[in-house]
Design a protein around this motif. Sequence first.
Motif, PDB file in Angstrom:
ATOM      1  N   LEU A  42     -19.900 -11.101  15.052  1.00  0.00           N
ATOM      2  CA  LEU A  42     -20.074  -9.673  14.796  1.00  0.00           C
ATOM      3  C   LEU A  42     -19.148  -9.183  13.693  1.00  0.00           C
ATOM      4  O   LEU A  42     -19.479  -8.231  12.979  1.00  0.00           O
ATOM      5  N   LEU A  60     -22.880  -3.056  22.164  1.00  0.00           N
ATOM      6  CA  LEU A  60     -22.238  -2.924  20.857  1.00  0.00           C
ATOM      7  C   LEU A  60     -20.954  -2.103  20.952  1.00  0.00           C
ATOM      8  O   LEU A  60     -19.959  -2.399  20.280  1.00  0.00           O
ATOM      9  N   LEU A  84     -18.192  -1.996  17.837  1.00  0.00           N
ATOM     10  CA  LEU A  84     -18.968  -1.686  16.634  1.00  0.00           C
ATOM     11  C   LEU A  84     -19.315  -0.211  16.519  1.00  0.00           C
ATOM     12  O   LEU A  84     -19.452   0.321  15.413  1.00  0.00           O
ATOM     13  N   ASN A 100     -19.635   5.420  13.948  1.00  0.00           N
ATOM     14  CA  ASN A 100     -20.347   4.237  13.453  1.00  0.00           C
ATOM     15  C   ASN A 100     -19.655   3.757  12.176  1.00  0.00           C
ATOM     16  O   ASN A 100     -20.152   3.942  11.064  1.00  0.00           O
ATOM     17  N   LYS A 129     -19.187   1.082  10.527  1.00  0.00           N
ATOM     18  CA  LYS A 129     -19.850   0.194   9.565  1.00  0.00           C
ATOM     19  C   LYS A 129     -21.185   0.760   9.071  1.00  0.00           C
ATOM     20  O   LYS A 129     -21.924   0.065   8.366  1.00  0.00           O
ATOM     21  N   LEU A 166     -23.942   1.237  10.507  1.00  0.00           N
ATOM     22  CA  LEU A 166     -25.054   0.386  10.907  1.00  0.00           C
ATOM     23  C   LEU A 166     -26.349   1.191  10.918  1.00  0.00           C
ATOM     24  O   LEU A 166     -26.387   2.331  11.365  1.00  0.00           O
TER      25      LEU A 166
END
Length: 260
Positions: A115, A140, A145, A164, A166, A168
Amino acid sequence: MNLKKTLAALVAATTMSGAVAAEELSVAATPVPHAEILEHVKPMLAEQGVELDVKVFTDYIQPNIQVSQKNMDANFFQHQPYLDSFNEGRGTSLVSVVGVHVEPFGAYSTRISSLGELQDGAVVAIPNDPTNGGRALLLLQKHGLITLEDSSKITATPQDIANNPKNLEFKELEAATLPRILNQVDLALINTNYALEAGLNPTEDALVIEGSDSPYVNILVARPDNKDSEAMQKLEDVLTSEAVREFILNQYEGAVVPAF
């Protein structure tokens, strides 16, 4: 003549007793592992006078509809949060008979090996039904994440994500299609039954996977009017027998875990 009549009567009685049909019980199930487990218990039920008819479905909707409409006696494919959501959304009143096993939910990828390798803006596919989508997001979150506005909401959607880092990008798709589009996304959260059908080994191929303490126990489901029938009770007993426990442990090697 008396002897002949006696023998004829015995033959007739034997024929009649042998002609008595076994009680039939129809169960809707997804292929792996549910239908496989049901096929395994067929001989056990036959010894108890119950003929088990297993109908295989590849979606999560029809098995409940068929039972609710009394076209099938029971189904075996879902966990309690999904059943609760289905009953609420469809106005049905299906009920759990017994918990049988847990299929630890996993995250899979053909592009990364951990991940930590997910890049900014990576595309993540999750199931589009409320409970399994929420289950994916909770997994997640557990691995850092994302953060949900309500960290325990089992029906969370991407709109419930508070953080969030990153960025995503989430694609919500029917659960059964996720293995087929695995090579088109950076990460996919897949139910174990569909992972197994696609030839994935959850204990080896999943980047992360739920533990055996998962609350998502797969259950045998029926209607209020037949959940306590003699045939259903016999099915409940064999599904939670030591023989089935051993079958699950040996057949799936940790990808499916007995819940009893």
